[in-house]
Design an enzyme around this catalytic site. Structure first.
Site, PDB file in Angstrom:
ATOM      1  N   THR A 151     -38.633  43.065 -73.915  1.00 24.40           N
ATOM      2  CA  THR A 151     -39.517  43.870 -74.768  1.00 24.40           C
ATOM      3  C   THR A 151     -40.928  43.297 -74.796  1.00 24.40           C
ATOM      4  OG1 THR A 151     -37.618  44.435 -76.137  1.00 24.40           O
ATOM      5  CG2 THR A 151     -39.775  44.787 -77.114  1.00 24.40           C
ATOM      6  N   GLY A 190     -35.747  36.380 -79.080  1.00 22.96           N
ATOM      7  CA  GLY A 190     -35.309  35.311 -79.973  1.00 22.96           C
ATOM      8  C   GLY A 190     -35.460  33.953 -79.294  1.00 22.96           C
ATOM      9  N   GLU A 433     -31.216  45.896 -78.683  1.00 20.21           N
ATOM     10  CA  GLU A 433     -30.291  46.284 -77.605  1.00 20.21           C
ATOM     11  C   GLU A 433     -30.305  47.779 -77.389  1.00 20.21           C
ATOM     12  OE1 GLU A 433     -29.187  43.097 -76.405  1.00 20.21           O
ATOM     13  OE2 GLU A 433     -29.702  44.555 -74.906  1.00 20.21           O
TER      14      GLU A 433
HETATM   15  C1  LIG Z   1     -23.415  41.473 -83.869  1.00 22.60           C
HETATM   16  C2  LIG Z   1     -24.386  41.133 -82.798  1.00 22.60           C
HETATM   17  C3  LIG Z   1     -23.706  40.566 -81.614  1.00 22.60           C
HETATM   18  C4  LIG Z   1     -24.382  40.076 -80.551  1.00 22.60           C
HETATM   19  C5  LIG Z   1     -25.868  40.028 -80.528  1.00 22.60           C
HETATM   20  C6  LIG Z   1     -26.338  38.747 -81.117  1.00 22.60           C
HETATM   21  C7  LIG Z   1     -27.546  38.302 -80.939  1.00 22.60           C
HETATM   22  C8  LIG Z   1     -28.529  39.058 -80.148  1.00 22.60           C
HETATM   23  C9  LIG Z   1     -29.629  39.559 -81.014  1.00 22.60           C
HETATM   24  C10 LIG Z   1     -30.568  40.305 -80.509  1.00 22.60           C
HETATM   25  C11 LIG Z   1     -30.591  40.647 -79.048  1.00 22.60           C
HETATM   26  C12 LIG Z   1     -31.465  41.799 -78.816  1.00 22.60           C
HETATM   27  C13 LIG Z   1     -31.986  41.741 -77.404  1.00 22.60           C
HETATM   28  C14 LIG Z   1     -32.725  42.951 -77.028  1.00 22.60           C
HETATM   29  O1  LIG Z   1     -33.040  43.806 -77.810  1.00 22.60           O
HETATM   30  S1  LIG Z   1     -33.025  43.022 -75.347  1.00 22.60           S
HETATM   31  C15 LIG Z   1     -33.955  44.491 -75.142  1.00 22.60           C
HETATM   32  C16 LIG Z   1     -33.103  45.721 -75.350  1.00 22.60           C
HETATM   33  N1  LIG Z   1     -33.822  46.863 -74.882  1.00 22.60           N
HETATM   34  C17 LIG Z   1     -33.224  48.023 -74.583  1.00 22.60           C
HETATM   35  O2  LIG Z   1     -32.040  48.222 -74.771  1.00 22.60           O
HETATM   36  C18 LIG Z   1     -34.121  49.073 -73.988  1.00 22.60           C
HETATM   37  C19 LIG Z   1     -33.492  50.461 -74.069  1.00 22.60           C
HETATM   38  N2  LIG Z   1     -33.965  51.305 -72.983  1.00 22.60           N
HETATM   39  C20 LIG Z   1     -33.168  51.544 -71.878  1.00 22.60           C
HETATM   40  O3  LIG Z   1     -32.061  51.087 -71.746  1.00 22.60           O
HETATM   41  C21 LIG Z   1     -33.752  52.446 -70.818  1.00 22.60           C
HETATM   42  O4  LIG Z   1     -35.160  52.484 -70.925  1.00 22.60           O
HETATM   43  C22 LIG Z   1     -33.223  53.910 -70.923  1.00 22.60           C
HETATM   44  C23 LIG Z   1     -33.442  54.453 -72.300  1.00 22.60           C
HETATM   45  C24 LIG Z   1     -31.772  53.912 -70.575  1.00 22.60           C
HETATM   46  C25 LIG Z   1     -33.986  54.781 -69.946  1.00 22.60           C
HETATM   47  O5  LIG Z   1     -34.012  54.084 -68.722  1.00 22.60           O
HETATM   48  P1  LIG Z   1     -34.755  54.733 -67.488  1.00 22.60           P
HETATM   49  O6  LIG Z   1     -34.843  53.730 -66.413  1.00 22.60           O
HETATM   50  O7  LIG Z   1     -36.030  55.371 -67.962  1.00 22.60           O
HETATM   51  O8  LIG Z   1     -33.698  55.825 -67.021  1.00 22.60           O
HETATM   52  P2  LIG Z   1     -33.836  57.390 -67.083  1.00 22.60           P
HETATM   53  O9  LIG Z   1     -34.976  57.828 -66.249  1.00 22.60           O
HETATM   54  O10 LIG Z   1     -33.755  57.857 -68.516  1.00 22.60           O
HETATM   55  O11 LIG Z   1     -32.486  57.814 -66.313  1.00 22.60           O
HETATM   56  C26 LIG Z   1     -31.304  57.553 -66.964  1.00 22.60           C
HETATM   57  C27 LIG Z   1     -30.316  57.420 -65.824  1.00 22.60           C
HETATM   58  O12 LIG Z   1     -30.078  56.042 -65.652  1.00 22.60           O
HETATM   59  C28 LIG Z   1     -28.745  55.748 -66.030  1.00 22.60           C
HETATM   60  N3  LIG Z   1     -28.771  54.511 -66.783  1.00 22.60           N
HETATM   61  C29 LIG Z   1     -29.669  54.172 -67.740  1.00 22.60           C
HETATM   62  N4  LIG Z   1     -29.378  52.957 -68.222  1.00 22.60           N
HETATM   63  C30 LIG Z   1     -28.275  52.536 -67.570  1.00 22.60           C
HETATM   64  C31 LIG Z   1     -27.487  51.361 -67.642  1.00 22.60           C
HETATM   65  N5  LIG Z   1     -27.761  50.370 -68.514  1.00 22.60           N
HETATM   66  N6  LIG Z   1     -26.421  51.254 -66.822  1.00 22.60           N
HETATM   67  C32 LIG Z   1     -26.138  52.260 -65.968  1.00 22.60           C
HETATM   68  N7  LIG Z   1     -26.825  53.415 -65.830  1.00 22.60           N
HETATM   69  C33 LIG Z   1     -27.888  53.524 -66.650  1.00 22.60           C
HETATM   70  C34 LIG Z   1     -28.326  56.923 -66.896  1.00 22.60           C
HETATM   71  O13 LIG Z   1     -26.922  57.061 -66.886  1.00 22.60           O
HETATM   72  C35 LIG Z   1     -29.016  58.075 -66.225  1.00 22.60           C
HETATM   73  O14 LIG Z   1     -28.299  58.425 -65.080  1.00 22.60           O
HETATM   74  P3  LIG Z   1     -28.413  59.934 -64.515  1.00 22.60           P
HETATM   75  O15 LIG Z   1     -27.341  59.981 -63.484  1.00 22.60           O
HETATM   76  O16 LIG Z   1     -28.184  60.846 -65.678  1.00 22.60           O
HETATM   77  O17 LIG Z   1     -29.807  60.072 -63.965  1.00 22.60           O
HETATM   78  C1  LIG Z   2     -34.070  41.622 -84.749  1.00 21.39           C
HETATM   79  C2  LIG Z   2     -34.541  41.994 -83.363  1.00 21.39           C
HETATM   80  C3  LIG Z   2     -34.293  41.126 -82.303  1.00 21.39           C
HETATM   81  C4  LIG Z   2     -34.751  41.453 -81.021  1.00 21.39           C
HETATM   82  N1  LIG Z   2     -34.532  40.561 -79.995  1.00 21.39           N
HETATM   83  C5  LIG Z   2     -35.016  40.863 -78.760  1.00 21.39           C
HETATM   84  C6  LIG Z   2     -34.833  39.937 -77.688  1.00 21.39           C
HETATM   85  O1  LIG Z   2     -34.261  38.870 -77.876  1.00 21.39           O
HETATM   86  N2  LIG Z   2     -35.327  40.260 -76.460  1.00 21.39           N
HETATM   87  C7  LIG Z   2     -35.978  41.447 -76.234  1.00 21.39           C
HETATM   88  O2  LIG Z   2     -36.400  41.690 -75.101  1.00 21.39           O
HETATM   89  N3  LIG Z   2     -36.151  42.362 -77.236  1.00 21.39           N
HETATM   90  C8  LIG Z   2     -35.689  42.086 -78.483  1.00 21.39           C
HETATM   91  N4  LIG Z   2     -35.866  42.980 -79.504  1.00 21.39           N
HETATM   92  C9  LIG Z   2     -36.665  44.178 -79.269  1.00 21.39           C
HETATM   93  C10 LIG Z   2     -35.811  45.441 -79.250  1.00 21.39           C
HETATM   94  O3  LIG Z   2     -35.062  45.498 -78.075  1.00 21.39           O
HETATM   95  C11 LIG Z   2     -36.757  46.647 -79.386  1.00 21.39           C
HETATM   96  O4  LIG Z   2     -37.297  46.623 -80.685  1.00 21.39           O
HETATM   97  C12 LIG Z   2     -36.017  47.965 -79.147  1.00 21.39           C
HETATM   98  O5  LIG Z   2     -35.683  48.079 -77.780  1.00 21.39           O
HETATM   99  C13 LIG Z   2     -36.859  49.170 -79.561  1.00 21.39           C
HETATM  100  O6  LIG Z   2     -38.120  49.157 -78.905  1.00 21.39           O
HETATM  101  P1  LIG Z   2     -39.463  49.213 -79.783  1.00 21.39           P
HETATM  102  O7  LIG Z   2     -39.322  48.280 -80.915  1.00 21.39           O
HETATM  103  O8  LIG Z   2     -40.610  49.063 -78.862  1.00 21.39           O
HETATM  104  O9  LIG Z   2     -39.475  50.686 -80.397  1.00 21.39           O
HETATM  105  P2  LIG Z   2     -39.963  51.992 -79.581  1.00 21.39           P
HETATM  106  O10 LIG Z   2     -39.346  52.027 -78.245  1.00 21.39           O
HETATM  107  O11 LIG Z   2     -41.436  52.089 -79.690  1.00 21.39           O
HETATM  108  O12 LIG Z   2     -39.274  53.136 -80.464  1.00 21.39           O
HETATM  109  C14 LIG Z   2     -39.885  53.492 -81.705  1.00 21.39           C
HETATM  110  C15 LIG Z   2     -39.284  54.797 -82.144  1.00 21.39           C
HETATM  111  O13 LIG Z   2     -39.568  55.796 -81.143  1.00 21.39           O
HETATM  112  C16 LIG Z   2     -38.368  56.481 -80.814  1.00 21.39           C
HETATM  113  N5  LIG Z   2     -38.300  56.790 -79.399  1.00 21.39           N
HETATM  114  C17 LIG Z   2     -38.701  56.000 -78.379  1.00 21.39           C
HETATM  115  N6  LIG Z   2     -38.395  56.568 -77.205  1.00 21.39           N
HETATM  116  C18 LIG Z   2     -37.769  57.741 -77.483  1.00 21.39           C
HETATM  117  C19 LIG Z   2     -37.194  58.775 -76.688  1.00 21.39           C
HETATM  118  N7  LIG Z   2     -37.198  58.721 -75.360  1.00 21.39           N
HETATM  119  N8  LIG Z   2     -36.630  59.818 -77.329  1.00 21.39           N
HETATM  120  C20 LIG Z   2     -36.610  59.871 -78.682  1.00 21.39           C
HETATM  121  N9  LIG Z   2     -37.131  58.927 -79.492  1.00 21.39           N
HETATM  122  C21 LIG Z   2     -37.699  57.873 -78.889  1.00 21.39           C
HETATM  123  C22 LIG Z   2     -37.264  55.473 -81.108  1.00 21.39           C
HETATM  124  O14 LIG Z   2     -36.076  56.187 -81.380  1.00 21.39           O
HETATM  125  C23 LIG Z   2     -37.762  54.735 -82.289  1.00 21.39           C
HETATM  126  O15 LIG Z   2     -37.382  55.424 -83.469  1.00 21.39           O
HETATM  127  C24 LIG Z   2     -35.435  42.672 -80.808  1.00 21.39           C
HETATM  128  C25 LIG Z   2     -35.661  43.548 -81.866  1.00 21.39           C
HETATM  129  C26 LIG Z   2     -35.217  43.223 -83.142  1.00 21.39           C
HETATM  130  C27 LIG Z   2     -35.468  44.163 -84.278  1.00 21.39           C
END
Ligand SMILES: CC/C=C\C/C=C\C/C=C\CCCC(=O)SCCNC(=O)CCNC(=O)[C@H](O)C(C)(C)COP(=O)(O)OP(=O)(O)OC[C@H]1O[C@@H](n2cnc3c(N)ncnc32)[C@H](O)[C@@H]1OP(=O)(O)O
Ligand SMILES: Cc1cc2nc3c(=O)[nH]c(=O)nc-3n(C[C@H](O)[C@H](O)[C@H](O)COP(=O)(O)OP(=O)(O)OC[C@H]3O[C@@H](n4cnc5c(N)ncnc54)[C@H](O)[C@@H]3O)c2cc1C
Length: 615
Positions: A151, A190, A433
């Site tokens: 992120t 984190g 996530e």
């Molecule tokens: C209780 C807690 C326990 C454990 C945790 C403890 C501690 C950890 C604490 C915090 C950790 C937090 C860490 C983070 O937050 S890391 C960052 C997380 N960020 C995200 O998750 C970002 C979310 N966004 C996405 O995943 C992608 O941007 C997307 C929304 C999926 C869009 O991707 P994009 O490349 O633009 O794809 P599209 O153009 O939308 O096409 C979609 C296409 O791709 C396939 N697809 C998408 N994702 C996946 C995947 N992961 N695996 C397989 N396939 C995937 C999808 O099916 C679609 O396929 P089509 O055939 O329909 O085209």
């Molecule tokens: C406690 C915590 C721990 C985290 N730890 C990590 C970490 O260790 N590593 C890491 O990489 N990231 C981490 N993150 C970041 C986290 O993965 C992001 O906050 C999350 O992916 C959402 O992205 P954003 O915050 O930029 O929100 P945005 O993507 O800007 O989204 C903001 C709003 O816009 C809406 N929106 C965005 N796109 C769409 C769409 N296509 N359609 C409809 N609505 C949409 C969303 O639903 C949301 O309501 C952490 C976040 C938190 C809160």
């Protein structure tokens, strides 16, 4: 001499109609697994230096972090020493699968959590064999501490929009990492701010000016001896948050930072010395770490919800309030059907999420094994289901934990109850996530494709099969289990069909497919919420809800006792096994530094001159 157990709790435990230990064994996966878990908890929780003399809520932001790092090193060492060498990996995993041991030490999560939850899984899932061997040796021994930096300040959801660049330089066989804008700074990871010294960075790869998509790189950003940030690296902490305040979430900016070619994790895609790019068989394999964590989150929600309802149900058995019948004395608040309605769904949901987590983990393990053999067929379904279940379980758990807090009245609002902190932990999972709306729309994308396939006569996967059932709209729902299951499937089918009909209507009105999708997205999210209902989970539903509450009432305390959380893990004045809530509330209140003196210095400095008109 152990403290006297509250009489009402004693009565509740006598009333229980089932064998609590048997349910505990079932939840653990057998009596031996229960024994292993308890043995591990006994060993680790007897370690000196794990607990706070002063409750951490009375420490400053900086002191909280420093104290958490102190505890993290003690805790990690204790966990390593407690490992039973005679146990198999699976037995060890089972012993920790249901245990919330870390929650006894960290009320607001650990500064090491990302190392274990994402850095190591990213190496396992994204590194080639040689890289895995080297980095896993160092990471598993904690010679290095890592995090997962994806992120950015400007992008979280839209991974393809990430701005951090990795430009290959064939002359030096290096990648140059750069943050071209402020919004390109990594933001949120984190442990990033002051704890970790390595991270897996997701960056946009360019070779000879051509985009090669988002790729994973393992990057050192602090010196291993001095812990100073390396040249070209800007680091810091992002500030106080609703929760996670000891996770040390940070920011990181690159200024033309060079890393060797072998620091790109090359299991799926490769860059050869001369800059030749070998594509991954599926570009989404790079997103694999997120799929893994979404699966882990489902189980985490089951455990956190179980902890919250244990606190709230035990408190509700002890707390007496108001008058149900004249002259009958104050009843236990657990006798109010509204209180049962608020809490028993939480007990049932925790069990449903546990069963679902086991099912999803098996699906993840099967698909991951298939991927190793080059079979990617079931990856899209795993992605869709993991998105849906992560979103549904985190949303429901947040609602149910908040409901557990408010069901405890004012005492539920105390940090000493631990319910606010549990809420802070679980509500974060609605965002991290993958923000839940975004994930539900990913599931919807798969549902729409599946319904189109069903309508053209194609066979569907088991989880989507309800979309190919020719279910009569005049289905008579009876209150049998089968009737309820059929009802859910009919509603789920109808929601997907309605969303699709809506999109087709917008397209006919002249909108492009993207705008039609956006206009129908509220319906699409609603349609996804029904995917996670599966027959096994709701087979236990009886026909009348209130009757069911009455049947559960005498067993409520037994049901939460069966989760078998020891007092240190509940960490709560309201949830302790002995039910001495009032004594514990007072004991914790007296630990407030403000109670060290009867008159605070602010009286003489401000109040007195103010009240005497001298300020
Ligand atoms: C209780 C807690 C326990 C454990 C945790 C403890 C501690 C950890 C604490 C915090 C950790 C937090 C860490 C983070 O937050 S890391 C960052 C997380 N960020 C995200 O998750 C970002 C979310 N966004 C996405 O995943 C992608 O941007 C997307 C929304 C999926 C869009 O991707 P994009 O490349 O633009 O794809 P599209 O153009 O939308 O096409 C979609 C296409 O791709 C396939 N697809 C998408 N994702 C996946 C995947 N992961 N695996 C397989 N396939 C995937 C999808 O099916 C679609 O396929 P089509 O055939 O329909 O085209
Ligand atoms: C406690 C915590 C721990 C985290 N730890 C990590 C970490 O260790 N590593 C890491 O990489 N990231 C981490 N993150 C970041 C986290 O993965 C992001 O906050 C999350 O992916 C959402 O992205 P954003 O915050 O930029 O929100 P945005 O993507 O800007 O989204 C903001 C709003 O816009 C809406 N929106 C965005 N796109 C769409 C769409 N296509 N359609 C409809 N609505 C949409 C969303 O639903 C949301 O309501 C952490 C976040 C938190 C809160």
């Amino acid at each position: 001499m152990s403290a006297k157990v509250n009489d009402d709790l004693l009565t509740e435990r006598r009333k229980c109609e089932f064998n609590v230990e048997e349910l505990t064994n079932y939840l653990d996966g057998g009596a031996q697994a229960t024994q292993n878990r308890r043995k591990l908890e006994d060993k680790v929780l007897s370690t000196k230096g794990l607990f706070d003399e002063v409750p951490e809520e009375y420490l400053s932001h900086k002191e909280k972090y420093e104290n958490a790092v102190r505890k993290a090193v003690v805790y990690y060492k204790a966990m390593k020493e407690a490992e039973d060498p005679n146990q198999t990996e699976q037995e060890r995993a089972n012993a920790t699968y249901r245990s919330l041991l870390h929650a006894a030490v960290f009320k607001d999560n650990s500064p090491f959590s990302l190392h274990l939850a994402m850095f190591i899984p990213a190496i396992l899932g994204q590194a080639d064999e040689e890289q895995k061997k080297y980095w896993m040796k160092r990471a598993s021994k904690m010679e290095i501490i890592g995090t997962y930096a994806q992120t950015e300040l400007g992008h979280g959801t839209f991974i393809r929009g990430l701005e951090t660049t990795a430009t290959y330089d064939p002359k030096t066989e290096e990648f140059v990492l750069h943050s071209p804008t402020l919004t390109a700074y990594k933001w949120w990871p984190g442990s990033l701010a002051h704890t970790a010294n390595y991270c897996v960075v997701m960056a946009h790869l360019y070779i000879n000016g051509k985009s090669c998509g988002i790729q994973p790189f393992i990057v050192q950003f602090r010196d291993e001896e001095t812990h100073q940030p390396l040249p070209g690296i800007k680091l810091g902490e992002i500030g106080a948050k609703l929760g996670f305040n000891t996770v040390n979430n940070g920011f990181l900016g690159f200024d033309q930072h060079r890393i060797p070619r072998n620091r790109m994790l090359m299991k799926n895609a490769q860059v050869l010395k001369d800059g030749t790019f070998k594509r991954s068989p599926n570009s989404k394999l790079t997103y694999g770490t997120m799929v893994y964590v979404r699966v882990v989150i489902v189980n985490g929600m089951a455990n956190q919800l179980a902890r919250a309802v244990t606190i709230a149900v035990r408190y509700s058995a002890v707390r007496r309030q108001s008058e149900l019948k004249p002259d009958a004395g104050e009843p236990q608040i657990l006798d109010y059907v509204t209180q049962q309605h608020k809490l028993f769904i939480g007990i049932a949901s925790s069990h449903a999420f546990t069963l679902t987590a086991k099912w999803l983990t098996r699906m993840y393990q099967k698909v991951t094994a298939d991927l190793e053999k080059g079979n990617l067929d079931e990856l899209p379904e795993l992605h869709a289901i993991a998105c849906c279940l992560k979103a549904v379980t985190t949303t429901d758990t947040s609602v149910l934990v908040e409901r557990s807090r408010t069901s405890c009245g004012g005492h539920g609002y105390m940090l000493s109850s631990n319910l606010p902190q549990i809420y802070g932990l679980v509500t974060a999972a609605c965002t991290y996530e993958g923000e839940n709306t975004v994930l539900m729309l990913q599931t919807a994308r798969s549902l729409v494709k599946a319904l189109e396939q069903a309508q053209s006569g194609k066979r569907l996967s088991p989880t989507m099969s309800y979309l190919s059932e020719k279910v009569s709209s005049r289905l008579k729902w009876d209150n049998s289990i089968d009737g309820i299951v059929k009802g859910f499937r009919r509603v789920a089918y109808g929601k997907v069909e309605s969303a699709m009909r809506s999109m087709r209507k917008y397209v006919r009105s002249g909108l492009g497919p993207e705008d039609a999708w956006n206009m129908s997205s509220v319906q699409l999210v609603a349609a996804s919420e029904y995917t996670s209902i599966s027959e096994a989970d709701i087979r236990q539903l009886q026909d009348t809800y209130e009757d069911l509450l009455g049947k559960i009432r005498p067993n409520a305390v037994g049901l939460v006792d069966a989760f078998d959380f020891r007092d240190q893990i509940l960490n709560s004045t309201l949830g302790a096994y002995d039910g001495r809530v009032y004594e514990r509330l007072m004991e914790e209140a007296l630990k407030s530094p403000l109670n060290a003196e009867p008159v605070n210095q602010s009286f003489h400095k401000y109040l007195k001159p103010f009240m005497q008109g001298k300020l």
